[in-house]
Scaffold this motif. Structure first.
Motif, short mmCIF file in Angstrom:
data_model
loop_
_atom_site.label_atom_id
_atom_site.label_comp_id
_atom_site.label_asym_id
_atom_site.label_seq_id
_atom_site.Cartn_x
_atom_site.Cartn_y
_atom_site.Cartn_z
N ARG A 74 0.77 -1.11 0.10
CA ARG A 74 0.04 -0.07 -0.07
C ARG A 74 0.88 1.08 0.00
N ILE A 75 0.34 2.31 -0.46
CA ILE A 75 1.01 3.86 -0.50
C ILE A 75 -0.07 4.69 0.42
N ILE A 76 0.60 5.24 1.29
CA ILE A 76 -0.15 6.33 2.28
C ILE A 76 0.18 7.55 1.44
N VAL A 77 -0.84 8.32 1.12
CA VAL A 77 -0.25 9.51 0.43
C VAL A 77 -0.55 10.73 1.41
N PHE A 78 0.14 11.61 1.34
CA PHE A 78 0.31 12.68 2.30
C PHE A 78 -0.12 13.99 1.71
N ASP A 79 -0.95 14.74 2.46
CA ASP A 79 -1.42 16.01 1.86
C ASP A 79 -0.14 17.04 1.75
N PRO A 80 0.14 17.39 0.43
CA PRO A 80 1.58 18.29 0.33
C PRO A 80 1.41 19.52 0.77
N GLU A 81 0.14 20.06 1.10
CA GLU A 81 0.00 21.61 1.84
C GLU A 81 0.59 21.30 3.44
N ILE A 82 0.47 20.17 4.05
CA ILE A 82 0.66 19.86 5.31
C ILE A 82 1.98 19.33 5.48
N ALA A 83 2.08 18.32 4.71
CA ALA A 83 3.56 17.75 4.83
C ALA A 83 4.82 18.35 4.09
N GLY A 84 4.65 19.61 3.76
CA GLY A 84 5.72 20.31 3.39
C GLY A 84 5.52 20.75 2.03
N ASP A 85 4.98 21.69 1.48
CA ASP A 85 4.42 22.13 0.32
C ASP A 85 5.66 22.25 -0.78
N ASP A 86 6.81 22.32 -0.13
CA ASP A 86 7.99 22.34 -1.15
C ASP A 86 8.34 21.21 -1.83
N GLN A 87 7.67 20.02 -1.32
CA GLN A 87 7.99 18.67 -1.76
C GLN A 87 7.10 18.28 -2.83
N GLY A 88 5.96 19.00 -2.82
CA GLY A 88 4.81 18.31 -3.87
C GLY A 88 4.12 17.19 -3.20
#
Length: 142
Positions: A74-88
């Protein structure tokens, strides 16, 4: 050590159970075909297209120095705005996803290593076992 909801998503890496704050998670998907990225760090497995968005896929087993036990399903997908928006957009390869559970802050200990390792928020004690609470914002794709 409180999160907005104190709800966590529990998942398996190797033989251990880990968790992240549910506030960071946008979705959980099956592992699909990954495209490797040349010269990427060892923990970056590649990228995949999730609903039109290029998502970097990280192997947290490499980050946390976990052996090869288990197989990522499985893949847990993280919210880019919370998880560090510079990462995408970022997703983690995990062996299994278990459940969302409520965590009592009184049951969370700061482990000795959590002072030294930014990615570990603490250890949740429950029913005679330990769940390692990790912070996905501390793990970078570069």
């Amino acid at each position: 050590m409180t999160d907005a909801t104190n709800q966590v998503l529990e998942f398996e890496l190797g033989e251990e159970t880990y968790c992240v704050s549910i506030d960071y998670v946008t979705e959980i998907v099956d592992v699909g075909e990954l495209t490797s990225v040349p010269n990427s760090p060892p923990h970056v497995e590649g990228v995949m297209d999730l609903r039109g968005r290029t998502t970097s896929i990280i192997d947290p087993k490499v980050v946390f120095d976990i052996g090869d036990e288990g197989e990522a399903a499985r893949i847990i997908v993280f919210d880019p705005e919370i998880a560090g928006d510079d990462q995408g957009a970022v997703g983690w390869l995990v062996d299994e996803v278990y459940q969302v559970s409520q965590v009592d802050p009184g049951n969370v200990d700061r482990s000795p290593t959590s002072e030294d390792v930014r990615s570990i928020k603490g250890v949740v004690k429950r029913d005679g076992e330990f769940i390692i609470w990790v912070d996905p914002t501390a793990i970078r794709t570069s």
